[in-house]
Write an enzyme that holds these catalytic residues in place. Structure first.
Site, PDB file in Angstrom:
ATOM      1  N   GLY A  74       0.893  -1.182   0.098  1.00 37.71           N
ATOM      2  CA  GLY A  74      -0.078  -0.012  -0.052  1.00 37.71           C
ATOM      3  C   GLY A  74       0.643   1.441   0.117  1.00 37.71           C
ATOM      4  N   ASP A  85      -3.087  -6.051  -7.381  1.00 36.85           N
ATOM      5  CA  ASP A  85      -4.364  -5.920  -7.741  1.00 36.85           C
ATOM      6  C   ASP A  85      -5.349  -6.503  -6.572  1.00 36.85           C
ATOM      7  OD1 ASP A  85      -7.139  -5.229  -8.444  1.00 36.85           O
ATOM      8  OD2 ASP A  85      -6.660  -6.096 -10.204  1.00 36.85           O
ATOM      9  N   VAL A  86      -5.637  -5.996  -5.746  1.00 33.39           N
ATOM     10  CA  VAL A  86      -6.528  -6.774  -4.711  1.00 33.39           C
ATOM     11  C   VAL A  86      -7.901  -7.229  -4.944  1.00 33.39           C
ATOM     12  CG1 VAL A  86      -5.144  -5.793  -2.541  1.00 33.39           C
ATOM     13  CG2 VAL A  86      -7.007  -4.853  -3.489  1.00 33.39           C
ATOM     14  N   ALA A 112     -12.127   4.561  -2.607  1.00 35.12           N
ATOM     15  CA  ALA A 112     -13.520   4.561  -3.057  1.00 35.12           C
ATOM     16  C   ALA A 112     -13.447   5.904  -4.159  1.00 35.12           C
ATOM     17  CB  ALA A 112     -14.191   5.317  -1.984  1.00 35.12           C
ATOM     18  N   TYR A 136     -16.126  12.061   5.727  1.00 36.68           N
ATOM     19  CA  TYR A 136     -15.486  10.629   5.431  1.00 36.68           C
ATOM     20  C   TYR A 136     -16.520   9.787   4.835  1.00 36.68           C
ATOM     21  CZ  TYR A 136     -11.718   7.313   6.561  1.00 36.68           C
ATOM     22  OH  TYR A 136     -10.725   6.562   6.427  1.00 36.68           O
ATOM     23  N   LYS A 139     -14.220   1.379   6.708  1.00 34.36           N
ATOM     24  CA  LYS A 139     -13.457   1.168   7.879  1.00 34.36           C
ATOM     25  C   LYS A 139     -13.909   0.311   9.169  1.00 34.36           C
ATOM     26  CE  LYS A 139      -9.898   3.356   6.298  1.00 34.36           C
ATOM     27  NZ  LYS A 139      -8.561   2.516   5.824  1.00 34.36           N
ATOM     28  N   LEU A 159      -2.556  10.953   0.228  1.00 33.35           N
ATOM     29  CA  LEU A 159      -3.161  11.125  -0.870  1.00 33.35           C
ATOM     30  C   LEU A 159      -4.647  10.856  -0.572  1.00 33.35           C
ATOM     31  CD1 LEU A 159      -1.187   9.490  -3.858  1.00 33.35           C
ATOM     32  CD2 LEU A 159      -1.694  11.492  -3.577  1.00 33.35           C
ATOM     33  N   ALA A 160      -4.728   9.907   0.273  1.00 34.73           N
ATOM     34  CA  ALA A 160      -6.118   9.428   0.821  1.00 34.73           C
ATOM     35  C   ALA A 160      -6.675  10.429   1.875  1.00 34.73           C
ATOM     36  CB  ALA A 160      -6.120   8.191   1.547  1.00 34.73           C
TER      37      ALA A 160
END
Length: 276
Positions: free
Chosen positions: A13, A73-74, A104, A164, A171, A203-204
């Site tokens: 990640g 690629d999960v 997302a 969020y 989460k 970034l997230a």
């Protein structure tokens, strides 16, 4: 001798130098650990391979500690299996696995939660929550007894954090998955935990309005400040190390104590002083 001397593991990640996963991996490698890394796959028409280049720029600084860097690629079980096979061939059994993967669409993140699209919900949940289950399932045969798995979460999975949105639901699912995985892998002596960090510039974080949240944490947290990448990196490494033996199925907060507050605290005093 470093606390990770002789230890080997996977880091899933890292996106760039601001990634929490990189802060954790950097500490591990500086403490003698050896890591295999994955990166977000590049598009076929991306000749510059930007995703790989962003991570290789970092890992190239640790040639003796980085075993490999490959795309993951999960959403693809064959790809996950191939990464685990590579890890086994390069490192044998592993001592730790860091899962720092979430996604997302920006459209769904910007919508009110009630307007989340069906396809967007499926995509976000698969990548952000189910991927931990998939990765652990494929890694279970190479994780050493006494090993550790760590995933990254946020307070928005416990309480409503406007903005969020759908990621908070993901989460919450991730944290529940972590607890069930801790039970399943506990039979082998493998620990599974989650680290809940305060808002950091990643970034997230940018997509979730981290700037506003950092101001709020600075005003409300008992420590009166935000946490740093370095602090989060050390705490994440602790949960992947032998120093945290006996800790499993936990969500550890590193947020200056913000999660413990039941009122605005000192921020309320400032508002009163300003006559508001």
């Amino acid at each position: 001798m470093g606390m990770f001397e002789g230890k080997k593991g996977l880091i899933l990640g890292v996106a760039n130098d601001r990634s929490i996963a990189w802060a954790i991996a950097k500490f591990i490698m500086e403490q003698g650990g050896v890591c295999g890394f994955t990166h977000l796959p590049d598009k076929a028409d991306d000749e510059r391979k930007k995703n790989r280049r962003r991570v290789s720029t970092l890992t190239d600084e640790y040639p003796n500690n980085c075993k490999f860097l490959v795309p993951l690629d999960v959403q693809n079980d064959e790809n996950i299996a191939s990464v685990m096979a590579l890890a086994k061939s390069e490192m044998g059994e592993i001592d730790f696995l860091l899962h720092s993967i979430a996604f997302a669409t920006l459209d769904d993140l910007k919508r009110d939660t009630i307007e989340t699209s069906r396809e967007g919900f499926k995509l976000a949940m698969e990548i952000s929550a189910y991927s931990l289950i998939a990765v652990c399932n494929h890694a279970k045969d190479i994780l050493k007894p006494g090993g550790a798995v760590l995933t990254m979460t946020y307070f928005g999975g416990e309480k409503c954090v406007p903005g969020y949105n759908v990621m908070g639901i993901c989460k919450a699912a991730l944290e529940a998955s972590m607890r069930y995985l801790a039970y399943d892998l506990g039979a082998k002596g493998v620990r599974v935990n989650a680290l809940s960090a305060g808002p950091l510039k990643t970034l997230a974080g940018q997509a979730a309005g981290v700037g506003e949240m950092q101001f709020l944490y600075e005003e409300m947290a008992p420590l009166g400040r935000n946490v740093t990448h370095s602090e989060v990196g050390k705490t994440g490494a602790f949960l992947l190390s032998d120093m945290s033996d006996g800790i499993t199925s936990e969500v550890l907060h590193i947020d200056g104590g913000y999660n413990a507050m039941g009122s605005p605290g000192r921020m309320l005093d400032k508002l009163k002083a300003a006559g508001k």
